[in-house]
Design an enzyme around this catalytic site. Structure first.
Site, PDB file in Angstrom:
ATOM      1  N   HIS A  52      -2.719  -4.657  -2.668  1.00  0.00           N
ATOM      2  CA  HIS A  52      -2.189  -3.524  -2.818  1.00  0.00           C
ATOM      3  C   HIS A  52      -2.465  -2.183  -1.626  1.00  0.00           C
ATOM      4  O   HIS A  52      -3.284  -3.290  -1.045  1.00  0.00           O
ATOM      5  CB  HIS A  52      -3.385  -2.939  -3.687  1.00  0.00           C
ATOM      6  CG  HIS A  52      -2.838  -2.947  -5.287  1.00  0.00           C
ATOM      7  ND1 HIS A  52      -3.244  -2.638  -6.311  1.00  0.00           N
ATOM      8  CD2 HIS A  52      -1.922  -4.106  -5.635  1.00  0.00           C
ATOM      9  CE1 HIS A  52      -3.124  -3.766  -7.385  1.00  0.00           C
ATOM     10  NE2 HIS A  52      -1.869  -4.330  -6.673  1.00  0.00           N
ATOM     11  N   GLU A  54      -4.929   0.334  -0.596  1.00  0.00           N
ATOM     12  CA  GLU A  54      -6.508   0.303  -0.681  1.00  0.00           C
ATOM     13  C   GLU A  54      -6.847  -1.026  -0.356  1.00  0.00           C
ATOM     14  O   GLU A  54      -7.601  -0.893   0.952  1.00  0.00           O
ATOM     15  CB  GLU A  54      -6.973   0.571  -1.594  1.00  0.00           C
ATOM     16  CG  GLU A  54      -6.555   1.977  -2.267  1.00  0.00           C
ATOM     17  CD  GLU A  54      -5.290   1.864  -3.682  1.00  0.00           C
ATOM     18  OE1 GLU A  54      -4.626   0.857  -3.789  1.00  0.00           O
ATOM     19  OE2 GLU A  54      -5.305   2.832  -4.760  1.00  0.00           O
ATOM     20  N   CYS A  82      -5.349   1.530  -8.661  1.00  0.00           N
ATOM     21  CA  CYS A  82      -6.244   0.874  -9.884  1.00  0.00           C
ATOM     22  C   CYS A  82      -7.816   0.446  -9.898  1.00  0.00           C
ATOM     23  O   CYS A  82      -8.429   0.121  -9.110  1.00  0.00           O
ATOM     24  CB  CYS A  82      -5.360  -0.491  -9.441  1.00  0.00           C
ATOM     25  SG  CYS A  82      -5.199  -1.929  -8.810  1.00  0.00           S
ATOM     26  N   CYS A  85      -8.620  -2.027  -6.500  1.00  0.00           N
ATOM     27  CA  CYS A  85      -8.982  -0.796  -5.664  1.00  0.00           C
ATOM     28  C   CYS A  85      -9.942  -0.342  -5.491  1.00  0.00           C
ATOM     29  O   CYS A  85     -11.007   0.163  -4.898  1.00  0.00           O
ATOM     30  CB  CYS A  85      -7.503  -0.663  -5.090  1.00  0.00           C
ATOM     31  SG  CYS A  85      -6.622  -1.434  -5.060  1.00  0.00           S
TER      32      CYS A  85
END
Ligand SMILES: [Zn+2]
Length: 155
Positions: A52, A54, A82, A85
């Site tokens: 992801h 992040e 999410c 993260c």
């Protein structure tokens, strides 16, 4: 540069990511008023479900700073983190999170952020993923070894 410039950069990364075959997410990490790391989502590019924006940005920032601790840094992400993260942000000790789109926006285009947040709130037995606890007596030996180690690097 100011807050809106950092967020605009995260948003630009998210838009470029769509063109480049990644998911529609971007993030930048800022320290002392400067971007020290930036990344977009590369789950499908890298075949890595943890890639992801992040997490990718955290990995770049820690490598750049030569430290696992990002205290003193903020993260600007084009979408609300999410649960994975968010956990990574806590583990990295980032100071503050700025986000633009939220988990409901992500749900509308087919992403599971909101679903996973709902799962966390449930009892383990009520979640979609089965969870089974066993062999704790054997596993606890690693924790005991950690407690006894006097020269460990805590994080
Ligand atoms: Zn995430």
């Amino acid at each position: 540069m100011e807050k809106k410039d950092f967020m605009q950069r995260a948003i630009d990364l998210s838009i470029n990511s769509v063109k480049n075959g990644g998911g529609p997410f971007g993030a930048v990490i800022v320290k002392d008023g400067e971007i020290i790391a930036e990344a977009s989502n590369s789950v499908t590019i890298d075949n890595d479900p943890t890639a992801h924006a992040e997490v990718n940005a955290i990995r770049k920032a820690t490598k750049k700073l030569g430290s696992f601790d990002l205290a003193g840094c903020d993260i600007y992400t084009s979408c609300e983190p999410c649960p994975m993260c968010l956990g990574a942000i806590y583990w990295a000790h980032l100071d503050k999170i700025y986000y633009a789109n939220d988990r409901k926006d992500a749900a509308k285009i087919g992403f599971d952020d909101d679903f996973i947040y709902q799962e966390i709130a449930l009892k383990p037995v009520d979640r979609h993923k089965p969870m089974e606890i066993f062999m704790r007596a054997e596993a606890i030996k690693a924790f005991e070894a950690w407690m006894q180690k006097t020269d460990k690097t805590e994080y």
